[in-house]
Enzyme design. Structure first.
Site, PDB file in Angstrom:
ATOM      1  N   ASP A  56       0.826  -1.216   0.000  1.00 52.45           N
ATOM      2  CA  ASP A  56       0.000   0.000   0.000  1.00 52.45           C
ATOM      3  C   ASP A  56       0.857   1.261   0.000  1.00 52.45           C
ATOM      4  O   ASP A  56       0.340   2.375  -0.015  1.00 52.45           O
ATOM      5  CB  ASP A  56      -0.943   0.012   1.203  1.00 52.45           C
ATOM      6  CG  ASP A  56      -0.232  -0.150   2.539  1.00 52.45           C
ATOM      7  OD1 ASP A  56       0.885  -0.694   2.571  1.00 52.45           O
ATOM      8  OD2 ASP A  56      -0.805   0.252   3.568  1.00 52.45           O
ATOM      9  N   ASP A  65       9.579   4.569  -2.741  1.00 50.60           N
ATOM     10  CA  ASP A  65       9.828   3.330  -2.010  1.00 50.60           C
ATOM     11  C   ASP A  65      10.287   2.200  -2.914  1.00 50.60           C
ATOM     12  O   ASP A  65      10.837   1.200  -2.433  1.00 50.60           O
ATOM     13  CB  ASP A  65       8.574   2.894  -1.251  1.00 50.60           C
ATOM     14  CG  ASP A  65       8.447   3.587   0.102  1.00 50.60           C
ATOM     15  OD1 ASP A  65       9.351   4.366   0.453  1.00 50.60           O
ATOM     16  OD2 ASP A  65       7.449   3.347   0.808  1.00 50.60           O
ATOM     17  N   TRP A 180      -5.046  -0.389  10.881  1.00 50.63           N
ATOM     18  CA  TRP A 180      -3.711   0.204  10.960  1.00 50.63           C
ATOM     19  C   TRP A 180      -3.842   1.293  12.028  1.00 50.63           C
ATOM     20  O   TRP A 180      -4.321   2.387  11.749  1.00 50.63           O
ATOM     21  CB  TRP A 180      -3.341   0.837   9.634  1.00 50.63           C
ATOM     22  CG  TRP A 180      -2.691   0.019   8.565  1.00 50.63           C
ATOM     23  CD1 TRP A 180      -1.547   0.355   7.905  1.00 50.63           C
ATOM     24  CD2 TRP A 180      -3.134  -1.207   7.956  1.00 50.63           C
ATOM     25  NE1 TRP A 180      -1.259  -0.593   6.938  1.00 50.63           N
ATOM     26  CE2 TRP A 180      -2.211  -1.565   6.956  1.00 50.63           C
ATOM     27  CE3 TRP A 180      -4.235  -2.052   8.182  1.00 50.63           C
ATOM     28  CZ2 TRP A 180      -2.338  -2.715   6.180  1.00 50.63           C
ATOM     29  CZ3 TRP A 180      -4.368  -3.197   7.410  1.00 50.63           C
ATOM     30  CH2 TRP A 180      -3.434  -3.523   6.432  1.00 50.63           C
ATOM     31  N   TYR A 182      -2.375   3.966  13.903  1.00 46.74           N
ATOM     32  CA  TYR A 182      -1.184   4.806  13.833  1.00 46.74           C
ATOM     33  C   TYR A 182      -1.409   6.146  14.525  1.00 46.74           C
ATOM     34  O   TYR A 182      -2.182   6.972  14.051  1.00 46.74           O
ATOM     35  CB  TYR A 182      -0.821   5.080  12.370  1.00 46.74           C
ATOM     36  CG  TYR A 182      -0.193   3.924  11.641  1.00 46.74           C
ATOM     37  CD1 TYR A 182       0.259   2.786  12.304  1.00 46.74           C
ATOM     38  CD2 TYR A 182      -0.026   3.974  10.259  1.00 46.74           C
ATOM     39  CE1 TYR A 182       0.841   1.736  11.635  1.00 46.74           C
ATOM     40  CE2 TYR A 182       0.569   2.924   9.567  1.00 46.74           C
ATOM     41  CZ  TYR A 182       0.998   1.813  10.261  1.00 46.74           C
ATOM     42  OH  TYR A 182       1.593   0.772   9.584  1.00 46.74           O
ATOM     43  N   LYS A 217      -2.703  -3.430  13.247  1.00 39.42           N
ATOM     44  CA  LYS A 217      -1.310  -3.302  12.829  1.00 39.42           C
ATOM     45  C   LYS A 217      -0.690  -2.150  13.613  1.00 39.42           C
ATOM     46  O   LYS A 217      -1.208  -1.034  13.596  1.00 39.42           O
ATOM     47  CB  LYS A 217      -1.217  -3.019  11.331  1.00 39.42           C
ATOM     48  CG  LYS A 217       0.207  -2.797  10.831  1.00 39.42           C
ATOM     49  CD  LYS A 217       0.215  -2.280   9.402  1.00 39.42           C
ATOM     50  CE  LYS A 217       1.645  -2.021   8.934  1.00 39.42           C
ATOM     51  NZ  LYS A 217       1.689  -1.314   7.634  1.00 39.42           N
ATOM     52  N   GLY A 267       8.303  -1.637   8.929  1.00 40.42           N
ATOM     53  CA  GLY A 267       8.933  -0.329   8.796  1.00 40.42           C
ATOM     54  C   GLY A 267       9.964  -0.311   7.681  1.00 40.42           C
ATOM     55  O   GLY A 267       9.902  -1.083   6.727  1.00 40.42           O
TER      56      GLY A 267
END
Length: 324
Positions: A56, A65, A180, A182, A217, A267
């Protein structure tokens, strides 16, 4: 009733997890249970642990990335790795799923990420709008959906409302939700010791359980940004834990997640030794799985496949209590 309390106290004294994520939790209907079975037993290590390959980052971070390993910019690279490496599933947004997944249907389970944002605006008021629906996930044959929730963002109330809608739709369709969780925004940084501090990650895990996620996550918790928490702030109680080990911090987070499963993010890319050490720490802390993306597909294909097999072998040493 007293026996139940005694059992809780005994588990705490022994450093064991008080509550556990399980396929047999009463909250899961038949559809959720069937889909979770695909992720926990039919694919991946097969012992109840989950190993996901997320892709993603193209939306969240942009093309940069993929620079370390140019072939990885083609989604077929990750799909081939997921199939040959026997991952529990692959994570992507709807565009990639619609364009690529058909020939992998039944071979590579899909976790459809249904919200997201770019990294162009700052995270001061982070919020990820929906870019797909639960119904679209069902049509694509997904076995779970992924939702990013920004804990502590000034737009948190919008996030809670949006997640509530998604969770209700997911329950209607028998679709597990992976949050997720975060910490983001100006308050996570200024009041919470930083987005990845123990206080913030611990809070995030609790929120995932409170709001009804099947799994969450999270990032590995770190020491507070300034070495300690504000002695007048709301998280000052965490100063007693500011020097605990990484494994013990993860154990705290796992406890806070309650009956929500815990998946740890990989990460940024690490070398093999660092990555395998992280895997062992996470497994010894009692997590339910790993979700490693860049650490896998930023490697050359054969290297990624080799490391995948090493990780899966380690995961086999840590089966769930209900392993079939």
């Amino acid at each position: 009733m007293k026996e139940g309390i005694n059992a809780i106290e005994e588990k705490l004294a022994m450093g064991e997890r008080m509550e556990k994520f399980s396929l047999d939790l009463d909250c899961f209907g038949a559809g959720e249970k069937r889909r979770l079975y695909e992720l926990m037993y039919a694919h991946g290590p097969g012992n109840g642990k989950i190993l996901l390959l997320p892709v993603d980052q193209g939306l969240e971070h942009g093309p940069r990335d993929f620079f370390p390993n140019p072939p990885s910019s083609n989604f077929e690279f990750q799909l081939s790795l997921a199939e040959e490496g026997n991952y529990s599933g692959i994570v992507c947004h709807i565009g990639l799923a619609e364009k690529h997944l058909r020939k992998y249907a039944g071979k590579v389970p899909l976790v459809l990420k249904i919200n997201g944002k770019t990294s162009i605006p700052p995270d001061d008021q982070a919020f990820s709008p929906l870019d797909a629906s639960v119904e679209e996930a069902v049509c694509l044959g997904a076995d779970a959906i992924g939702y990013t929730f920004f804990v502590g963002s000034p737009r948190e109330s919008e996030d809670i409302a949006q997640f509530t809608f998604v969770r209700q739709e997911a329950k209607r369709f028998g679709m597990p939700v992976i949050m997720w969780a975060y910490p983001r925004g100006i308050y996570a940084e200024t009041r919470g010791g930083g987005r990845n501090s123990l206080a913030m990650v611990d809070y995030a895990a609790r929120i995932a359980n409170e709001l009804g996620a099947a799994l969450t996550k999270i990032n590995v918790p770190q020491k507070p940004g300034k070495g300690e928490y504000d002695h007048q702030g709301p998280f000052r109680a965490y100063n007693q834990y500011k020097d605990i080990s990484e494994k013990d911090a993860l154990k705290m987070v796992v406890q806070s997640a309650g009956r929500a499963g815990v998946l740890v993010s990989g990460g940024g890319k690490m070398n093999d030794k660092e990555l395998l050490s992280k895997v062992r720490t996470c497994l010894e802390a009692g997590v339910d799985g790993l979700i490693f993306g860049r650490n896998m597909w930023q490697r050359k294909y054969e290297d990624a496949l080799r490391v995948t097999k090493e990780i899966q072998q380690m995961m086999l040493d840590f089966p769930t209590s209900e392993a079939l």
